[in-house]
Motif scaffolding. Structure first.
Motif, PDB file in Angstrom:
ATOM      1  N   UNK A 117     -23.604  52.449  23.520  1.00  0.00           N
ATOM      2  CA  UNK A 117     -24.563  52.824  24.561  1.00  0.00           C
ATOM      3  C   UNK A 117     -23.880  52.851  25.926  1.00  0.00           C
ATOM      4  N   UNK A 118     -23.036  51.872  26.208  1.00  0.00           N
ATOM      5  CA  UNK A 118     -22.325  51.825  27.489  1.00  0.00           C
ATOM      6  C   UNK A 118     -21.369  52.998  27.622  1.00  0.00           C
ATOM      7  N   UNK A 119     -20.657  53.304  26.557  1.00  0.00           N
ATOM      8  CA  UNK A 119     -19.674  54.390  26.589  1.00  0.00           C
ATOM      9  C   UNK A 119     -20.345  55.723  26.942  1.00  0.00           C
ATOM     10  N   UNK A 120     -21.559  55.918  26.473  1.00  0.00           N
ATOM     11  CA  UNK A 120     -22.282  57.154  26.762  1.00  0.00           C
ATOM     12  C   UNK A 120     -22.594  57.339  28.233  1.00  0.00           C
ATOM     13  N   UNK A 121     -22.575  56.243  29.009  1.00  0.00           N
ATOM     14  CA  UNK A 121     -22.869  56.309  30.442  1.00  0.00           C
ATOM     15  C   UNK A 121     -21.610  56.248  31.302  1.00  0.00           C
ATOM     16  N   UNK A 122     -20.462  56.282  30.673  1.00  0.00           N
ATOM     17  CA  UNK A 122     -19.192  56.157  31.389  1.00  0.00           C
ATOM     18  C   UNK A 122     -18.804  57.405  32.159  1.00  0.00           C
ATOM     19  N   UNK A 123     -17.541  57.477  32.507  1.00  0.00           N
ATOM     20  CA  UNK A 123     -17.016  58.546  33.366  1.00  0.00           C
ATOM     21  C   UNK A 123     -17.165  59.936  32.761  1.00  0.00           C
ATOM     22  N   UNK A 124     -17.350  60.032  31.458  1.00  0.00           N
ATOM     23  CA  UNK A 124     -17.513  61.360  30.860  1.00  0.00           C
ATOM     24  C   UNK A 124     -18.742  62.076  31.416  1.00  0.00           C
ATOM     25  N   UNK A 172     -22.952  68.244  47.802  1.00  0.00           N
ATOM     26  CA  UNK A 172     -24.104  67.948  48.656  1.00  0.00           C
ATOM     27  C   UNK A 172     -24.338  66.448  48.822  1.00  0.00           C
ATOM     28  N   UNK A 173     -23.776  65.657  47.955  1.00  0.00           N
ATOM     29  CA  UNK A 173     -24.050  64.218  47.963  1.00  0.00           C
ATOM     30  C   UNK A 173     -23.109  63.497  48.914  1.00  0.00           C
ATOM     31  N   UNK A 174     -23.634  62.529  49.677  1.00  0.00           N
ATOM     32  CA  UNK A 174     -22.767  61.779  50.596  1.00  0.00           C
ATOM     33  C   UNK A 174     -21.658  61.041  49.845  1.00  0.00           C
ATOM     34  N   UNK A 175     -20.527  60.883  50.488  1.00  0.00           N
ATOM     35  CA  UNK A 175     -19.371  60.217  49.880  1.00  0.00           C
ATOM     36  C   UNK A 175     -19.752  58.832  49.342  1.00  0.00           C
ATOM     37  N   UNK A 176     -20.512  58.057  50.120  1.00  0.00           N
ATOM     38  CA  UNK A 176     -20.884  56.704  49.695  1.00  0.00           C
ATOM     39  C   UNK A 176     -21.712  56.741  48.410  1.00  0.00           C
ATOM     40  N   UNK A 177     -22.613  57.714  48.305  1.00  0.00           N
ATOM     41  CA  UNK A 177     -23.437  57.883  47.107  1.00  0.00           C
ATOM     42  C   UNK A 177     -22.545  58.198  45.905  1.00  0.00           C
ATOM     43  N   UNK A 178     -21.622  59.133  46.097  1.00  0.00           N
ATOM     44  CA  UNK A 178     -20.705  59.503  45.006  1.00  0.00           C
ATOM     45  C   UNK A 178     -19.836  58.324  44.602  1.00  0.00           C
ATOM     46  N   UNK A 179     -19.316  57.579  45.576  1.00  0.00           N
ATOM     47  CA  UNK A 179     -18.464  56.422  45.258  1.00  0.00           C
ATOM     48  C   UNK A 179     -19.237  55.375  44.464  1.00  0.00           C
ATOM     49  N   UNK A 180     -20.470  55.127  44.852  1.00  0.00           N
ATOM     50  CA  UNK A 180     -21.294  54.173  44.128  1.00  0.00           C
ATOM     51  C   UNK A 180     -21.568  54.673  42.706  1.00  0.00           C
ATOM     52  N   UNK A 181     -21.851  55.962  42.581  1.00  0.00           N
ATOM     53  CA  UNK A 181     -22.079  56.549  41.256  1.00  0.00           C
ATOM     54  C   UNK A 181     -20.851  56.448  40.367  1.00  0.00           C
ATOM     55  N   UNK A 182     -19.680  56.791  40.921  1.00  0.00           N
ATOM     56  CA  UNK A 182     -18.440  56.677  40.146  1.00  0.00           C
ATOM     57  C   UNK A 182     -18.212  55.233  39.717  1.00  0.00           C
ATOM     58  N   UNK A 183     -18.488  54.316  40.612  1.00  0.00           N
ATOM     59  CA  UNK A 183     -18.311  52.895  40.316  1.00  0.00           C
ATOM     60  C   UNK A 183     -19.189  52.465  39.144  1.00  0.00           C
ATOM     61  N   UNK A 184     -20.421  52.929  39.131  1.00  0.00           N
ATOM     62  CA  UNK A 184     -21.335  52.593  38.029  1.00  0.00           C
ATOM     63  C   UNK A 184     -20.812  53.185  36.715  1.00  0.00           C
ATOM     64  N   UNK A 185     -20.356  54.434  36.746  1.00  0.00           N
ATOM     65  CA  UNK A 185     -19.805  55.049  35.525  1.00  0.00           C
ATOM     66  C   UNK A 185     -18.576  54.276  35.032  1.00  0.00           C
ATOM     67  N   UNK A 208     -28.356  51.179  45.477  1.00  0.00           N
ATOM     68  CA  UNK A 208     -28.441  52.633  45.665  1.00  0.00           C
ATOM     69  C   UNK A 208     -29.898  53.049  45.905  1.00  0.00           C
ATOM     70  N   UNK A 209     -30.805  52.518  45.099  1.00  0.00           N
ATOM     71  CA  UNK A 209     -32.220  52.856  45.270  1.00  0.00           C
ATOM     72  C   UNK A 209     -32.755  52.344  46.603  1.00  0.00           C
ATOM     73  N   UNK A 210     -32.187  51.257  47.101  1.00  0.00           N
ATOM     74  CA  UNK A 210     -32.599  50.724  48.406  1.00  0.00           C
ATOM     75  C   UNK A 210     -32.052  51.571  49.550  1.00  0.00           C
TER      76      UNK A 210
END
Length: 159
Positions: A79-86, A98-111, A144-146
């Protein structure tokens, strides 16, 4: 039995008194605080894509916690692998731009976190370790949601 009946009667009286006092208490209604989160202005399709990814995260977290409860580390890792960097490669470059750098960095970090969770679940097979990793990752989701809300011109009142 007599004491139980008296106790129940006393409790009912207290409940009625409490309910009456609550009915008489002034009603304090507070207006919600202004939403100061950064607005990500996206088209309806782009918004739908981001929200779908978030629902996939939530679904995977549900799968992972269920698997962890059964100490099924193989299912947890899958399940975790399915949410990874792929998943990152599934986002169109126009949307990513279109997405702010901070948003993208946080998203990459989560992946990346999900990839690490998958690797550790496979190798360590330690439920407690994985739960701690998942907790830390979920805190990134909360932050991120905050910080952000997603709006589209046709759907301006939804977040």
């Amino acid at each position: 039995m007599k004491y139980v009946s008296m106790l129940l009667a006393a409790c009912q009286c207290m409940n009625l008194a409490t309910a009456h006092a609550q009915d008489m208490a002034p009603l304090h209604v507070h207006a919600p605080a202004a939403d100061t989160r950064v607005i990500l202005a996206l088209s309806p399709d782009e918004r739908a894509m981001i929200l779908e990814e978030m629902r996939l995260f939530l679904d995977s977290v549900g799968t992972m916690t269920g698997a962890l409860g059964k100490q099924d580390m193989q299912a947890t890792a899958a399940a975790a692998r399915g949410m990874g960097m792929k998943m990152v490669h599934e986002v169109p470059p126009e949307l990513r731009a279109k997405l702010p750098m901070e948003f993208r960095q946080l998203g990459f970090s989560v992946h990346r976190d999900f990839d690490q969770i998958a690797m550790d679940a496979d190798s360590l097979k330690d439920v407690s370790h994985t739960l701690n990793q998942l907790s830390a990752t979920l805190q990134k989701c909360v932050s991120c949601h905050a910080a952000y809300q997603i709006r589209s011109p046709l759907n301006d009142d939804k977040h």
